[in-house]
Motif scaffolding. Structure first.
Motif, short mmCIF file in Angstrom:
data_model
loop_
_atom_site.label_atom_id
_atom_site.label_comp_id
_atom_site.label_asym_id
_atom_site.label_seq_id
_atom_site.Cartn_x
_atom_site.Cartn_y
_atom_site.Cartn_z
N UNK A 222 30.37 -22.70 11.27
CA UNK A 222 30.24 -21.31 11.67
C UNK A 222 30.23 -20.43 10.42
N UNK A 223 29.59 -19.27 10.55
CA UNK A 223 29.49 -18.32 9.44
C UNK A 223 30.35 -17.11 9.77
N UNK A 224 31.11 -16.66 8.77
CA UNK A 224 31.91 -15.45 8.90
C UNK A 224 31.24 -14.36 8.05
N UNK A 225 30.89 -13.25 8.66
CA UNK A 225 30.27 -12.14 7.93
C UNK A 225 31.38 -11.24 7.41
N UNK A 226 31.58 -11.25 6.09
CA UNK A 226 32.69 -10.54 5.47
C UNK A 226 32.33 -9.11 5.09
N UNK A 227 31.08 -8.87 4.73
CA UNK A 227 30.66 -7.56 4.22
C UNK A 227 29.38 -7.15 4.94
N UNK A 228 29.51 -6.50 6.10
CA UNK A 228 28.34 -6.11 6.89
C UNK A 228 27.45 -5.10 6.16
N UNK A 229 28.00 -4.09 5.47
CA UNK A 229 27.12 -3.17 4.74
C UNK A 229 26.26 -3.89 3.71
N UNK A 230 26.84 -4.84 2.98
CA UNK A 230 26.07 -5.58 1.98
C UNK A 230 24.99 -6.43 2.66
N UNK A 231 25.33 -7.00 3.80
CA UNK A 231 24.35 -7.82 4.52
C UNK A 231 23.21 -6.95 5.04
N UNK A 232 23.53 -5.76 5.51
CA UNK A 232 22.48 -4.84 5.97
C UNK A 232 21.59 -4.40 4.82
#
Length: 237
Positions: A222-232
Motif C-alpha cells: 500500500x502507498x501512503x501519501x504524506x505530502x498532498x500539496x507536493x503530489x498535486x
C-alpha cells in the motif's frame, strides 16, 4: 401472553439489503423507490475469490453488475504487454449487454457484486425508461476515467501520470490517518504501470524519488501519501 413470530423470507431479506445498497449510489439518489426496489429483487448476488474472473477476454459479459465490496481489475491482454483499463471498487458499474468483450474482469481481492442477467436487466429498463439517464451516469464513470488517463499518456511524463493516479486512488480508496492518506489498495508497481501506460521500472524509479523527497511512503504493497500539496504540484494540479 401470546407471542407472535413473523418469519421473513430470506430472499426478501436479501433484496431489502440490495435495495438499501442501491439507494446509496449517487446515480440512483433521485430515482423512484419502486423502480429501485424492483431492480433489487432481480439482483443475483455473486461472490468472487481473489484471482477469479467475472468474464474472460473474448467472452460476452451477458449482464451488468455493481461492485458491493472488494475490488475488480479490468485488463486488456495484448501481444506485447497488458493494459489495465480500470480499478473498480464499491459502487462501480461493470459489464455490458453486448457481444464479445475485449477485456477481462478479475477479482483483485475477494469481492461481492449485485448481478443482473441480460434479459432481466433489459426488461427492467424497458419497464422503467425514466431510469436510463441514471444507468448511463452510473456506467459512465469507468469510461471517463479511462478517457482521462489515455489523454494524459500522450501529453505527460510517467511521473506526472503516476502522481495523478495516486491522487485519483486516494479519492476513491483513501483512508486518512495521522501521516496523511493511505491508499487502501494493494497494487504492485507492474499493476500501477499498466494503469498509466508506463513500464514497471519507470514506476519503481518514480516511487523511489517520491519516497526520497518525503512525498509518499510504502506500507507493504500500500502507498501512503504524506505530502498532498507536493503530489498535486507533480501532477500539475
Amino acid at each position: 401472553m401470546t407471542v407472535t413470530l413473523t418469519l421473513v423470507d430470506p430472499t426478501r431479506r436479501s433484496s431489502m439489503g440490495a435495495a438499501s445498497f442501491l439507494y446509496q449510489l449517487p446515480a440512483f439518489a433521485r430515482s423512484r423507490l419502486g423502480a429501485i426496489d424492483e431492480l433489487a429483487e432481480l439482483a443475483v448476488p455473486r461472490r468472487l475469490r481473489r484471482g477469479e474472473r467475472l468474464w474472460r477476454q473474448g467472452e460476452a459479459a451477458n449482464g451488468v453488475g455493481v461492485v458491493r465490496s472488494g475490488v475488480l481489475l479490468l485488463n486488456r491482454m495484448g501481444e506485447e504487454h497488458d493494459v489495465a483499463l480500470d480499478i473498480c471498487g464499491r459502487g462501480c458499474f461493470v459489464g455490458v449487454v453486448g457481444g464479445a468483450r475485449d477485456d477481462e474482469a478479475v477479482a483483485h481481492e475477494d469481492s461481492a457484486l449485485l448481478w443482473w442477467p441480460r434479459e432481466s436487466f433489459e426488461r427492467w429498463l424497458a419497464t422503467h425508461p425514466e431510469m436510463i439517464p441514471a444507468v448511463l451516469e452510473l456506467a459512465g464513470d469507468p469510461g471517463r476515467r479511462l478517457a482521462s488517463r489515455l489523454a494524459l499518456v500522450t501529453v505527460n511524463g510517467a511521473r506526472t501520470r503516476l502522481a495523478r493516479l495516486l491522487l485519483d486512488l486516494s479519492d476513491r480508496f483513501g483512508v486518512r490517518d495521522s501521516r496523511g492518506v493511505i491508499v487502501d489498495l494493494r497494487l504492485t508497481h507492474r499493476e500501477m504501470a499498466a494503469l498509466i501506460g508506463a513500464t514497471r521500472e519507470t514506476v519503481s524509479v518514480a516511487m523511489v524519488e517520491m519516497r526520497a523527497h518525503g512525498t509518499v511512503a510504502s506500507e507493504g504493497r500500500r502507498v501512503v501519501l504524506l505530502d498532498l500539496p507536493a503530489l498535486r504540484e507533480i501532477a500539475g494540479r
